[in-house]
Design a protein around this motif. Structure first.
Motif, PDB file in Angstrom:
ATOM      1  N   ILE A 219      -3.908  48.330  52.293  1.00 36.66           N
ATOM      2  CA  ILE A 219      -2.667  48.397  51.518  1.00 36.66           C
ATOM      3  C   ILE A 219      -1.826  47.157  51.844  1.00 36.66           C
ATOM      4  O   ILE A 219      -1.493  46.923  53.007  1.00 36.66           O
ATOM      5  CB  ILE A 219      -1.883  49.675  51.844  1.00 36.66           C
ATOM      6  CG1 ILE A 219      -2.752  50.904  51.568  1.00 36.66           C
ATOM      7  CG2 ILE A 219      -0.598  49.742  51.023  1.00 36.66           C
ATOM      8  CD1 ILE A 219      -2.078  52.220  51.920  1.00 36.66           C
ATOM      9  N   PRO A 220      -1.477  46.351  50.860  1.00 41.21           N
ATOM     10  CA  PRO A 220      -0.678  45.140  51.145  1.00 41.21           C
ATOM     11  C   PRO A 220       0.691  45.492  51.713  1.00 41.21           C
ATOM     12  O   PRO A 220       1.368  46.408  51.234  1.00 41.21           O
ATOM     13  CB  PRO A 220      -0.563  44.468  49.767  1.00 41.21           C
ATOM     14  CG  PRO A 220      -1.670  45.044  48.948  1.00 41.21           C
ATOM     15  CD  PRO A 220      -1.857  46.448  49.446  1.00 41.21           C
ATOM     16  N   LYS A 221       1.099  44.764  52.738  1.00 45.57           N
ATOM     17  CA  LYS A 221       2.412  44.997  53.330  1.00 45.57           C
ATOM     18  C   LYS A 221       3.542  44.580  52.402  1.00 45.57           C
ATOM     19  O   LYS A 221       4.685  45.020  52.578  1.00 45.57           O
ATOM     20  CB  LYS A 221       2.517  44.236  54.651  1.00 45.57           C
ATOM     21  CG  LYS A 221       1.548  44.730  55.722  1.00 45.57           C
ATOM     22  CD  LYS A 221       1.741  43.994  57.025  1.00 45.57           C
ATOM     23  CE  LYS A 221       0.785  44.514  58.091  1.00 45.57           C
ATOM     24  NZ  LYS A 221       0.954  43.801  59.381  1.00 45.57           N
ATOM     25  N   GLU A 222       3.234  43.707  51.424  1.00 40.98           N
ATOM     26  CA  GLU A 222       4.273  43.295  50.493  1.00 40.98           C
ATOM     27  C   GLU A 222       4.818  44.466  49.687  1.00 40.98           C
ATOM     28  O   GLU A 222       5.983  44.459  49.276  1.00 40.98           O
ATOM     29  CB  GLU A 222       3.734  42.219  49.538  1.00 40.98           C
ATOM     30  CG  GLU A 222       3.442  40.872  50.200  1.00 40.98           C
ATOM     31  CD  GLU A 222       2.127  40.884  50.964  1.00 40.98           C
ATOM     32  OE1 GLU A 222       1.392  41.901  50.851  1.00 40.98           O
ATOM     33  OE2 GLU A 222       1.837  39.893  51.677  1.00 40.98           O
ATOM     34  N   LEU A 223       3.976  45.471  49.448  1.00 47.08           N
ATOM     35  CA  LEU A 223       4.447  46.639  48.699  1.00 47.08           C
ATOM     36  C   LEU A 223       5.535  47.380  49.477  1.00 47.08           C
ATOM     37  O   LEU A 223       6.546  47.794  48.899  1.00 47.08           O
ATOM     38  CB  LEU A 223       3.278  47.572  48.406  1.00 47.08           C
ATOM     39  CG  LEU A 223       2.169  47.029  47.490  1.00 47.08           C
ATOM     40  CD1 LEU A 223       1.043  48.056  47.357  1.00 47.08           C
ATOM     41  CD2 LEU A 223       2.734  46.684  46.123  1.00 47.08           C
ATOM     42  N   TYR A 224       5.334  47.539  50.776  1.00 46.52           N
ATOM     43  CA  TYR A 224       6.343  48.206  51.585  1.00 46.52           C
ATOM     44  C   TYR A 224       7.615  47.359  51.689  1.00 46.52           C
ATOM     45  O   TYR A 224       8.726  47.907  51.677  1.00 46.52           O
ATOM     46  CB  TYR A 224       5.795  48.495  52.979  1.00 46.52           C
ATOM     47  CG  TYR A 224       4.659  49.486  52.997  1.00 46.52           C
ATOM     48  CD1 TYR A 224       4.890  50.848  52.881  1.00 46.52           C
ATOM     49  CD2 TYR A 224       3.339  49.058  53.127  1.00 46.52           C
ATOM     50  CE1 TYR A 224       3.843  51.760  52.903  1.00 46.52           C
ATOM     51  CE2 TYR A 224       2.287  49.971  53.145  1.00 46.52           C
ATOM     52  CZ  TYR A 224       2.547  51.309  53.032  1.00 46.52           C
ATOM     53  OH  TYR A 224       1.516  52.208  53.043  1.00 46.52           O
TER      54      TYR A 224
END
Length: 331
Positions: A219-224
C-alpha cells in the motif's frame, strides 16, 4: 594482378557471421525454453501425486467396500457395498448419521469463530506493527512464536495449563482473580469447545498476521499522507484505504484459514486424545474415531469423501463469489 571477390563480399555479407536459425530450430529452442521449468517440476509433481492422489483414490475405492476389522489383513477381498456406506453416513435419523451431523455443525461453528478471531487479531496486530516504535522487531518475533512452535509441543503445554487441579488457567481465574466460583473442567464438558477455540486461535493468528503484514507493504504511503492532509483520522484511513487495499489478500487468507481449520486434526487430537468430548467433536476426529476406533474403514472413508466434496463445493462457490466481486470492483 587480378583479385577474386567472394560471393559473400559481393552481396555485402560477413563470411564469419552465423547464419540465422531456421523456423524449425527456433521452434525447437522455444520448446526447450518453455519445457525446462516443467521438466524441473516433474519430480515434485510425481512425489505430490504419490503422496496425495494415490491415497485419495484408495480412500474413494474403500468407501464403496464393506471394509471392517474382518478384512484388515486383505482389504481387497472385502465385499462391495455400493453406496451403502454413504447411505449410513447421511441417514440423520440413525445414530451414525446423527452423530456425524452433530460433528459437522460443531466444526462449522468452530471454524467460523476461529477464522474470524484469527483474522481480526492478525489484522489488528499487523496494522499496529506498521508504526515505527522502539522494540517493534522484538515484538514481531514474539508474535510469531505460537506459529513457529511445533503443534504437539504447543498443544501439550496448553493441556497442562488447562488441568483442573494444578493448571495455570484455573489458578489465575479462580485463585487470583476470583472470576469463577470453583475450578472449571476445561478438557471435558461444554468448556472443551472454548478450550479448543482458544488454543487454535492462539496457534493460528500469527499466520494471518504474517499475510496481512506482507499485504500492507504494497500500500503506497502517499495514500495515507494525502488522507491525513484531507483531515482523515486513523480509523477512517483504515476503513477507506487499508481494508479495501487488503481485499485481494484477505480473500486468499480467509479461504486458507477456513480449509486449514476445517481439516485440523492435530490440535483436537493432542488436546483431548482419541475420544474428543461431544462439545468439541470436530469432524476430523469424528472420522478418525469412525475408522480407527470402531474399525469400520468403509464408513470412515465414505465420511472422508463427503467431507472432500463439501470442501470442494464451498471452495468453488467462494472463488466464484470473490471473482465476481473483484470484477465488479474493477468496473
Amino acid at each position: 594482378m587480378t583479385s577474386t571477390v567472394t560471393p559473400e563480399a559481393a552481396v555485402g555479407k560477413d563470411p564469419s557471421a552465423t547464419p540465422a536459425p531456421g523456423p524449425r530450430r527456433r521452434r525447437t529452442d522455444r520448446i526447450r525454453r518453455i519445457g525446462l521449468p516443467y521438466l524441473l517440476l516433474l519430480p515434485a509433481l510425481i512425489l505430490e501425486l504419490l503422496v496425495h492422489l494415490v491415497p485419495m483414490v484408495i480412500g474413494i475405492v474403500m468407501s464403496f467396500k464393506e471394509l471392517t476389522q474382518f478384512y484388515i489383513r486383505d482389504w481387497g477381498t472385502a465385499p462391495w457395498s455400493g453406496f451403502g456406506n454413504y447411505k449410513v453416513s447421511v441417514d440423520f435419523s440413525a445414530p451414525v448419521g446423527k452423530s456425524l451431523l452433530h460433528s459437522f455443525f460443531v466444526t462449522v461453528v468452530f471454524t467460523l469463530l476461529s477464522v474470524c478471531f484469527c483474522w481480526l487479531i492478525g489484522t489488528v496486530a499487523a496494522i499496529y506493527m506498521q508504526d515505527n516504535f522502539r522494540g517493534r522487531g522484538l515484538l514481531r518475533a514474539l508474535f510469531l512464536i505460537p506459529y513457529a512452535l511445533p503443534v504437539y509441543a504447543a498443544v501439550i503445554t496448553w493441556v497442562f495449563m488447562f488441568q483442573h487441579d494444578n493448571g495455570l488457567v484455573n489458578h489465575v481465574l479462580h485463585d487470583q482473580l476470583h472470576i469463577t466460583s470453583k475450578p472449571s473442567f476445561w478438557l471435558i464438558g461444554d468448556n472443551s469447545f472454548y478450550a479448543l477455540l482458544i488454543v487454535h486461535v492462539w496457534k493460528g493468528w500469527p499466520f494471518a498476521f504474517l499475510i496481512v503484514m506482507a499485504g500492507l507493504q504494497n500500500i503506497p504511503k502517499e495514500l495515507y499522507e494525502a488522507a491525513s492532509i484531507d483531515g482523515a483520522g486513523r480509523l477512517q484511513q483504515i476503513r477507506r484505504i487499508t481494508l479495501p487495499s487488503l481485499r485481494p489478500v484477505n480473500q486468499v487468507l480467509v479461504l486458507v484459514l477456513f480449509l486449514w481449520t476445517f481439516n485440523d486434526f492435530n490440535t483436537p487430537y493432542v488436546l483431548f486424545g482419541r475420544s474428543a468430548p461431544e462439545a468439541a467433536d470436530l469432524i476430523s476426529v469424528h472420522i478418525y474415531q469412525a475408522s480407527f476406533v470402531t474399525w469400520n474403514f468403509g464408513t470412515g472413508s465414505a465420511m472422508s469423501v463427503l467431507l472432500l466434496l463439501f470442501l470442494l463445493v464451498v471452495t468453488g462457490v467462494y472463488l466464484v463469489l470473490t471473482s465476481r466481486g473483484r470484477r465488479s470492483a474493477d468496473v
